[in-house]
Design an enzyme around this catalytic site. Structure first.
Site, PDB file in Angstrom:
ATOM      1  CD  GLU A   1      -3.083   1.184   2.205  1.00  0.00           C
ATOM      2  OE1 GLU A   1      -3.449   0.201   2.244  1.00  0.00           O
ATOM      3  OE2 GLU A   1      -3.393   2.229   2.495  1.00  0.00           O
TER       4      GLU A   1
ATOM      5  CG  PHE B   1       0.590 -14.894   3.950  1.00  0.00           C
ATOM      6  CD1 PHE B   1       1.237 -13.843   4.184  1.00  0.00           C
ATOM      7  CD2 PHE B   1      -0.724 -14.955   4.554  1.00  0.00           C
ATOM      8  CE1 PHE B   1       0.692 -12.498   4.813  1.00  0.00           C
ATOM      9  CE2 PHE B   1      -1.316 -13.463   4.977  1.00  0.00           C
ATOM     10  CZ  PHE B   1      -0.652 -12.448   5.137  1.00  0.00           C
TER      11      PHE B   1
ATOM     12  NE  ARG C   1      11.410 -19.913   0.828  1.00  0.00           N
ATOM     13  CZ  ARG C   1      11.831 -21.065   0.452  1.00  0.00           C
ATOM     14  NH1 ARG C   1      11.059 -21.884  -0.412  1.00  0.00           N
ATOM     15  NH2 ARG C   1      12.691 -21.818   1.131  1.00  0.00           N
TER      16      ARG C   1
END
Lengths: 119, 119, 119, 119
Positions: C47, C72, C74
């Site tokens: 962002e 997500f 790793r």
């Protein structure tokens, strides 16, 4: 051809662990009231193509949709809807695919991120 | 009834700015190869129901799908797919709807967050 | 440097309408209890980088976060978190960015799709 | 208190398999350049609260963020950010939480859907 794929008219052009590609003719039956391709078509194409492309690679486990996120960028009015995806992650329990949805002029019309579970 | 809604068999039970509800009989044509309802059906139902439910409230502007996120929780094998949504946000430029997708036993089978643009 | 960016330690390497890149040193303060980088860091980086990269291009309008989706893949345990994004769509009312999150070895650790409103 | 939670100032009010609630004082350090709470705070709160709320229920397995989707609806300028979530799905391999983010007046400011893996 699975029943739903036949219903929407999906044509599969490539389905391997490295890429998944297909297209769909824009006929009246896939449109919403204003004459645009219905937004539900894009995640439908992504899920069919991604799970097919994984079938052999994950056997005897199976590939089942886990979640999807679709961003609509530009309407498709005619010609074909093209979907081209590649796996960004191939894990033991989930694969994550990213698909670009384009029209016959190659303009980007939607993005689909498709997560598939391996079970 | 819009063409794509007729194709997938969507029946609209409620479509107001306060709620959107519908269902879809589980026939062979909406299934993927393993006999489950194809995951593309859930965001398709959410988009159709949300945009219909907004039509009057936003006129003369129009409601167009902006993005969707779907989480698949449990397969649907038969009976009906039920979709029930309510707007969590009604802004000038976007509305955000949350849909619960359930089966005939009322079990939660998917969640769809549908963002719709007002144009 | 905005207050939150200073708090998490974000370093901006590129911020133009064509790309946004930055990195963040993995110090103890950005970790969750198990010692991994906290997942909230990834959409935070996306962002900040996306809105900065748009600032001049959309002025006098402003760029404000609209929605984000993060996968997500790793964990990151040390070194730096790297975020590199490009705009996939630059519309009048929204831009859509896709970020790859990698570690110092270049391994893909997360994907963030960030939609930004132009107001 | 985990390092990142201390960094952003998260206060946990409830963390059980049935609900997760917390709040965060709006200090300068959590703001973006225009003076609003940075959007990265919302998925950060959701991830911390959801994983904490699951810790005991899933032990000896652990709860790790899998994906999140956040929709920003209304800026928060002061007071506290409140996050209240409940699990919509508690599966063997993933839980799906939905969080409402509100301000001190109870206005809905963001929605976060947080998927957590059980490993």
């Amino acid at each position: 051809m699975a029943p739903y794929e036949a219903l929407i008219g999906l044509e599969v052009d490539a389905a391997s662990p490295e890429e998944a590609r297909g297209r769909l003719p824009v006929v009246n039956a896939v449109k919403q009231p204003a004459g645009l391709v219905h937004g539900g078509i894009y995640p439908s194409m992504a899920e069919s193509l991604a799970t097919r492309a994984m079938t052999e690679a994950v056997a005897p486990a199976t590939a089942v949709g886990h979640s999807s996120q679709t961003s609509f960028l530009r309407p498709v009015l005619g010609g074909h809807v093209h979907a081209a995806g590649r796996p960004r992650h191939r894990g033991r329990s989930t694969w994550v695919w990213e698909f670009d949805i384009t029209d016959d002029e190659g303009r980007l019309c939607a993005l689909v991120r498709m997560t598939v579970s391996v079970r």
